[in-house]
Design a protein around this motif. Sequence first.
Motif, mmCIF file in Angstrom:
data_model
loop_
_atom_site.group_PDB
_atom_site.id
_atom_site.type_symbol
_atom_site.label_atom_id
_atom_site.label_comp_id
_atom_site.label_asym_id
_atom_site.label_seq_id
_atom_site.Cartn_x
_atom_site.Cartn_y
_atom_site.Cartn_z
ATOM 1 N N HIS A 1 0.711 -1.208 0.053
ATOM 2 C CA HIS A 1 0.076 -0.089 -0.136
ATOM 3 C C HIS A 1 0.747 1.305 0.036
ATOM 4 C CE1 HIS A 1 -3.055 2.782 1.754
ATOM 5 N NE2 HIS A 1 -3.473 2.570 0.581
ATOM 6 N N HIS B 1 -6.632 -1.450 -3.119
ATOM 7 C CA HIS B 1 -7.826 -1.237 -1.948
ATOM 8 C C HIS B 1 -8.802 -2.806 -2.081
ATOM 9 C CE1 HIS B 1 -7.600 3.048 -1.686
ATOM 10 N NE2 HIS B 1 -6.999 2.521 -0.341
ATOM 11 N N ASP C 1 -12.705 1.547 7.756
ATOM 12 C CA ASP C 1 -12.443 0.322 7.013
ATOM 13 C C ASP C 1 -13.280 -0.715 7.549
ATOM 14 O OD1 ASP C 1 -10.644 1.551 5.371
ATOM 15 O OD2 ASP C 1 -8.926 1.294 6.715
ATOM 16 N N TYR D 1 -14.246 2.068 -2.627
ATOM 17 C CA TYR D 1 -13.119 2.772 -2.601
ATOM 18 C C TYR D 1 -12.772 3.603 -3.720
ATOM 19 C CZ TYR D 1 -11.249 1.617 2.021
ATOM 20 O OH TYR D 1 -10.905 1.743 3.442
#
Length: 416
Positions: A27, A124, A336, A360
């Motif tokens: 990420h 994501h 989340d 997302y």
Amino acid sequence: MSTSSIADPRQDPSRDVEVISLVGLAHGTSHFFHLLLPPLFPWLMPEFGLSYTQAGFLMTVFFVVSGIGQALAGFVVDRIGARPVLFFGVGLLAVSALVLGLAQSYPVLVLAAALAGTGNSIFHPADFTLLNQRVSAARLGHAFSVHGLSGNLGWAAAPVFMAGIAAASNWHVAAFCAAAVGFVVLALLALRRDALEDAARLVTTQSAQGATAPHQLAFLRSGAVWLCFGFFFLVTGAFGILQNYAPAILGEVYGLPLVLATAGLTAYLLGSAAGMIVGGFVASRRSDSDRVIAWALGGAALTALLLASGTMPAWLVLPLMALMGFGVGCAGPNRDLLVRRAATAQFGKTSYGRVYGFVYSGLDIGLAVSPLIFGPMLDAGQFTAALAGVAVLQVAALLSALWVGHGARGAVTTQA
């Protein structure tokens, strides 16, 4: 093979740490490549004779491609598993930097932006599928916290890395060095591929059993999913104002010199990073994620309104920006978890990829649309109105979070 025959290593803390670290590294790499191009604009614009509009269009291409791709990538993740999709995304980011380094014309710059946006689109749905499938529930809050924090670190590293190398050598070398970063990360993920293996097997195995599973597009009929999409659109629309215009706004409203006005955005990002850490601990101890989000974004919106009033002393601007960032960051891990609950309450664990991918995509769309709405406002001199817009968007986001949380609790109660 039934899912019960798949070993469940999720209770092993060391395995949790490894998965969280690997996904966090991936990420952070994706956020690093968000800023592959902007730090090089001072070199690219004179070399290719670009206007600000042409340079900005490169980022529009990036986010539009990423937003569309993200919504589609979730279906691929649910079908073949997250691991191969994650490897593809990291590899494509590295290739995009190679293309950039070889660019000799503006269309090739556009191609590099499109490739980077495509690579970015998978993170994501792939990341959150891996975290939800592989990390024990007790540590998910911390996992989401590290995930968000690693993204901020990627953002922070890219400008220094890209501009520093370009200044010391040239922008071609900077692009090739960025490609090297992507390939090194891909090699590390490949070396530890076994740590991510069961997640892919679990998703594909469960999907194969899906005779009674909901239709793949059933989630589009869910009000909760659309509210989550709206939440991300709103909250990143607010961030887009600050990301693009905070130095100009703070300079105009409070008369800060450019260095201090720019430091206001840095203070916001540092506060956001601290908030993500705290938010991870809060998320791991509370089940009412929507209420945590409401308090956190409510505080951030109040701070934005105080700044919009134009009455704060100049020495308070940076602390208030940090406080606003802290509230938004604290909401991150909880948002989340909220999406996880909204997804599993109606569609089960095999829907993680497509639900996360769709909601997302609101992030990319929010970042793409925000400058189009608030840029003309600033051109008209409405700087305090733009700060008030941050507050309005944050309040709208917290209301949507409360609505999602209420619906998710109702669904769980009904199923019980």
